[in-house]
Design a protein around this motif. Sequence first.
Motif, PDB file in Angstrom:
ATOM      1  N   ARG A  91      43.434  56.266  18.011  1.00  0.00           N
ATOM      2  CA  ARG A  91      43.441  56.920  16.709  1.00  0.00           C
ATOM      3  C   ARG A  91      44.795  56.664  16.063  1.00  0.00           C
ATOM      4  NH1 ARG A  91      43.429  62.902  19.484  1.00  0.00           N
ATOM      5  NH2 ARG A  91      45.558  62.841  20.311  1.00  0.00           N
ATOM      6  N   ILE A  92      44.880  56.943  14.775  1.00  0.00           N
ATOM      7  CA  ILE A  92      46.135  56.751  14.054  1.00  0.00           C
ATOM      8  C   ILE A  92      47.126  57.822  14.485  1.00  0.00           C
ATOM      9  CG2 ILE A  92      47.218  56.656  11.786  1.00  0.00           C
ATOM     10  CD1 ILE A  92      44.429  55.899  10.670  1.00  0.00           C
ATOM     11  N   ALA A  93      48.316  57.401  14.841  1.00  0.00           N
ATOM     12  CA  ALA A  93      49.374  58.339  15.217  1.00  0.00           C
ATOM     13  C   ALA A  93      50.223  58.661  13.996  1.00  0.00           C
ATOM     14  CB  ALA A  93      50.252  57.740  16.315  1.00  0.00           C
ATOM     15  N   ASP A  94      50.615  59.938  13.877  1.00  0.00           N
ATOM     16  CA  ASP A  94      51.464  60.373  12.756  1.00  0.00           C
ATOM     17  C   ASP A  94      50.897  59.879  11.428  1.00  0.00           C
ATOM     18  OD1 ASP A  94      53.285  61.518  14.594  1.00  0.00           O
ATOM     19  OD2 ASP A  94      54.217  59.559  14.886  1.00  0.00           O
ATOM     20  N   ALA A  95      49.612  60.123  11.217  1.00  0.00           N
ATOM     21  CA  ALA A  95      48.930  59.598  10.036  1.00  0.00           C
ATOM     22  C   ALA A  95      49.532  60.171   8.750  1.00  0.00           C
ATOM     23  CB  ALA A  95      47.446  59.937  10.097  1.00  0.00           C
ATOM     24  N   PRO A  96      49.822  59.306   7.787  1.00  0.00           N
ATOM     25  CA  PRO A  96      50.263  59.816   6.483  1.00  0.00           C
ATOM     26  C   PRO A  96      49.125  60.577   5.808  1.00  0.00           C
ATOM     27  CG  PRO A  96      49.803  57.471   6.355  1.00  0.00           C
ATOM     28  CD  PRO A  96      49.718  57.839   7.799  1.00  0.00           C
ATOM     29  N   VAL A  97      49.477  61.400   4.837  1.00  0.00           N
ATOM     30  CA  VAL A  97      48.477  62.218   4.154  1.00  0.00           C
ATOM     31  C   VAL A  97      47.341  61.361   3.622  1.00  0.00           C
ATOM     32  CG1 VAL A  97      48.080  63.734   2.173  1.00  0.00           C
ATOM     33  CG2 VAL A  97      50.148  64.008   3.555  1.00  0.00           C
ATOM     34  N   GLN A  98      47.660  60.177   3.088  1.00  0.00           N
ATOM     35  CA  GLN A  98      46.638  59.320   2.466  1.00  0.00           C
ATOM     36  C   GLN A  98      45.632  58.781   3.484  1.00  0.00           C
ATOM     37  OE1 GLN A  98      49.927  58.949   2.373  1.00  0.00           O
ATOM     38  NE2 GLN A  98      50.676  58.364   0.335  1.00  0.00           N
ATOM     39  N   ALA A  99      45.971  58.837   4.784  1.00  0.00           N
ATOM     40  CA  ALA A  99      45.103  58.252   5.809  1.00  0.00           C
ATOM     41  C   ALA A  99      44.367  59.292   6.642  1.00  0.00           C
ATOM     42  CB  ALA A  99      45.927  57.361   6.734  1.00  0.00           C
ATOM     43  N   ARG A 100      44.582  60.552   6.361  1.00  0.00           N
ATOM     44  CA  ARG A 100      44.023  61.581   7.244  1.00  0.00           C
ATOM     45  C   ARG A 100      42.519  61.727   7.145  1.00  0.00           C
ATOM     46  NH1 ARG A 100      48.952  66.004   6.547  1.00  0.00           N
ATOM     47  NH2 ARG A 100      50.525  64.705   7.614  1.00  0.00           N
ATOM     48  N   HIS A 101      41.918  61.176   6.101  1.00  0.00           N
ATOM     49  CA  HIS A 101      40.460  61.230   5.978  1.00  0.00           C
ATOM     50  C   HIS A 101      39.786  60.036   6.660  1.00  0.00           C
ATOM     51  CE1 HIS A 101      41.581  58.366   2.916  1.00  0.00           C
ATOM     52  NE2 HIS A 101      40.315  58.078   2.666  1.00  0.00           N
ATOM     53  N   ILE A 102      40.543  59.046   7.080  1.00  0.00           N
ATOM     54  CA  ILE A 102      39.971  57.813   7.633  1.00  0.00           C
ATOM     55  C   ILE A 102      39.602  58.001   9.100  1.00  0.00           C
ATOM     56  CG2 ILE A 102      40.444  55.399   8.235  1.00  0.00           C
ATOM     57  CD1 ILE A 102      40.105  55.703   5.310  1.00  0.00           C
ATOM     58  N   ARG A 103      38.405  57.562   9.456  1.00  0.00           N
ATOM     59  CA  ARG A 103      37.973  57.488  10.851  1.00  0.00           C
ATOM     60  C   ARG A 103      37.555  56.046  11.123  1.00  0.00           C
ATOM     61  NH1 ARG A 103      39.726  61.693   9.777  1.00  0.00           N
ATOM     62  NH2 ARG A 103      38.916  63.798  10.204  1.00  0.00           N
ATOM     63  N   PHE A 104      37.886  55.532  12.294  1.00  0.00           N
ATOM     64  CA  PHE A 104      37.481  54.171  12.618  1.00  0.00           C
ATOM     65  C   PHE A 104      37.125  54.070  14.085  1.00  0.00           C
ATOM     66  CE2 PHE A 104      41.947  54.064  13.785  1.00  0.00           C
ATOM     67  CZ  PHE A 104      41.979  53.242  14.910  1.00  0.00           C
ATOM     68  N   ASN A 105      36.327  53.074  14.396  1.00  0.00           N
ATOM     69  CA  ASN A 105      35.973  52.785  15.778  1.00  0.00           C
ATOM     70  C   ASN A 105      35.740  51.284  15.913  1.00  0.00           C
ATOM     71  OD1 ASN A 105      33.486  53.196  18.200  1.00  0.00           O
ATOM     72  ND2 ASN A 105      35.530  54.018  18.462  1.00  0.00           N
ATOM     73  N   ILE A 106      36.131  50.734  17.054  1.00  0.00           N
ATOM     74  CA  ILE A 106      36.084  49.288  17.279  1.00  0.00           C
ATOM     75  C   ILE A 106      35.268  48.993  18.523  1.00  0.00           C
ATOM     76  CG2 ILE A 106      37.452  47.202  17.672  1.00  0.00           C
ATOM     77  CD1 ILE A 106      39.859  48.721  16.500  1.00  0.00           C
ATOM     78  N   SER A 107      34.493  47.929  18.471  1.00  0.00           N
ATOM     79  CA  SER A 107      33.795  47.420  19.649  1.00  0.00           C
ATOM     80  C   SER A 107      33.815  45.906  19.593  1.00  0.00           C
ATOM     81  CB  SER A 107      32.344  47.925  19.676  1.00  0.00           C
ATOM     82  OG  SER A 107      31.658  47.452  20.825  1.00  0.00           O
ATOM     83  N   HIS A 108      33.772  45.263  20.747  1.00  0.00           N
ATOM     84  CA  HIS A 108      33.739  43.798  20.740  1.00  0.00           C
ATOM     85  C   HIS A 108      32.925  43.275  21.907  1.00  0.00           C
ATOM     86  CE1 HIS A 108      36.516  43.340  24.140  1.00  0.00           C
ATOM     87  NE2 HIS A 108      37.270  44.267  23.596  1.00  0.00           N
ATOM     88  N   SER A 109      32.312  42.147  21.679  1.00  0.00           N
ATOM     89  CA  SER A 109      31.706  41.337  22.724  1.00  0.00           C
ATOM     90  C   SER A 109      32.627  40.134  22.910  1.00  0.00           C
ATOM     91  CB  SER A 109      30.300  40.899  22.305  1.00  0.00           C
ATOM     92  OG  SER A 109      30.369  40.009  21.214  1.00  0.00           O
ATOM     93  N   ALA A 110      32.147  39.134  23.604  1.00  0.00           N
ATOM     94  CA  ALA A 110      32.976  37.945  23.810  1.00  0.00           C
ATOM     95  C   ALA A 110      33.314  37.255  22.498  1.00  0.00           C
ATOM     96  CB  ALA A 110      32.261  36.969  24.751  1.00  0.00           C
ATOM     97  N   SER A 111      32.403  37.286  21.531  1.00  0.00           N
ATOM     98  CA  SER A 111      32.593  36.474  20.330  1.00  0.00           C
ATOM     99  C   SER A 111      32.507  37.238  19.017  1.00  0.00           C
ATOM    100  CB  SER A 111      31.543  35.352  20.298  1.00  0.00           C
ATOM    101  OG  SER A 111      30.230  35.885  20.370  1.00  0.00           O
ATOM    102  N   LEU A 112      32.273  38.546  19.050  1.00  0.00           N
ATOM    103  CA  LEU A 112      32.143  39.318  17.821  1.00  0.00           C
ATOM    104  C   LEU A 112      32.869  40.647  17.958  1.00  0.00           C
ATOM    105  CD1 LEU A 112      30.926  39.818  14.992  1.00  0.00           C
ATOM    106  CD2 LEU A 112      28.859  40.684  16.133  1.00  0.00           C
ATOM    107  N   VAL A 113      33.725  40.932  16.985  1.00  0.00           N
ATOM    108  CA  VAL A 113      34.402  42.231  16.885  1.00  0.00           C
ATOM    109  C   VAL A 113      33.771  42.994  15.724  1.00  0.00           C
ATOM    110  CG1 VAL A 113      36.593  43.419  16.478  1.00  0.00           C
ATOM    111  CG2 VAL A 113      36.561  41.246  17.745  1.00  0.00           C
ATOM    112  N   VAL A 114      33.365  44.228  15.976  1.00  0.00           N
ATOM    113  CA  VAL A 114      32.783  45.069  14.930  1.00  0.00           C
ATOM    114  C   VAL A 114      33.642  46.323  14.790  1.00  0.00           C
ATOM    115  CG1 VAL A 114      30.765  46.354  14.147  1.00  0.00           C
ATOM    116  CG2 VAL A 114      30.465  44.220  15.411  1.00  0.00           C
ATOM    117  N   THR A 115      34.042  46.618  13.564  1.00  0.00           N
ATOM    118  CA  THR A 115      34.839  47.801  13.270  1.00  0.00           C
ATOM    119  C   THR A 115      34.108  48.646  12.247  1.00  0.00           C
ATOM    120  OG1 THR A 115      36.908  46.604  13.670  1.00  0.00           O
ATOM    121  CG2 THR A 115      37.055  48.657  12.443  1.00  0.00           C
TER     122      THR A 115
END
Length: 275
Positions: A91-115
């Motif tokens: 997760r984002i550390a010490d998130a600035p106010v402008q980023a506190r609403h953002i959520r993200f998640n990442i996954s990858h296989s050998a050849s594809l990254v999905v965010t």
Amino acid sequence: MQLQIDAHQVHLWHLYVPEQDDPADHQAGNHALMALLTPEEREKHGRFHFARDRRRYLMTRGLIRSLLSRYVPQVAPADWRFENNEYGRPRIADAPVQARHIRFNISHSASLVVTAVAAEREVGVDVEHTTRNAPLEIAGHFFSPKEAQALQQLPAVQQPSRFWDLWTLKESYIKARGMGLSIPLDRFSFDLDGSGSEAIGFEHGLEGDSADRWQFWRMQPDDAHAVALCLERARDGREPRIVCLRATPLLASVEEFQGTVTRRSAGDRSPASAR
């Protein structure tokens, strides 16, 4: 260009990892990506034994840093800092106010990254390479009894596809919860034959969540990958707009594409698309 996202959207970014570096831009591209990494990230990058693993790690880190700065341009890509929660989810550390609403998640296989990027709602995503053999023998250990039985009753030719559907859905859920494998995979179920009104069901002994809290989608971005998305429902009940995008690590090129959302998960047989 700043990217805008609100609580009724999910941006699903697809980044393909090449088999080999392109000699034409290998040196310049890698140098630009390495410049974004922290010393700790550079050290981790160097510990990967295989070149392809180093390439995927570098591209992934470059992508997430570039992405976040598109949503929050007040923070430069190299200035983002991350931390893991107690279960290992970044997760984002010490998130600035402008980023506190953002959520993200990442996954990858050998050849594809999905965010997956969402606003104000928890999100989880999983991608698997489906041309490899599905490890059907582990279904009895990691699927609920109901799922394992339904899988066994399918014709043999249909079992690999069903395995990957279940596996990606389960992974997307535990990632959205941010608790990883501390949630036993056999304690919750997906009924992909669809008679119930809920996408997910909880087995006896698994508490602390509500099936009504989550929505799920299964997707097929190409012939070799299966993707599942788990998203916390909006408080006002509105359906989200899923925007699918192809990207490069530094977002030098962004392309929106449609039609990858092929199926809603169990309990909803209405057509779905990347609207």
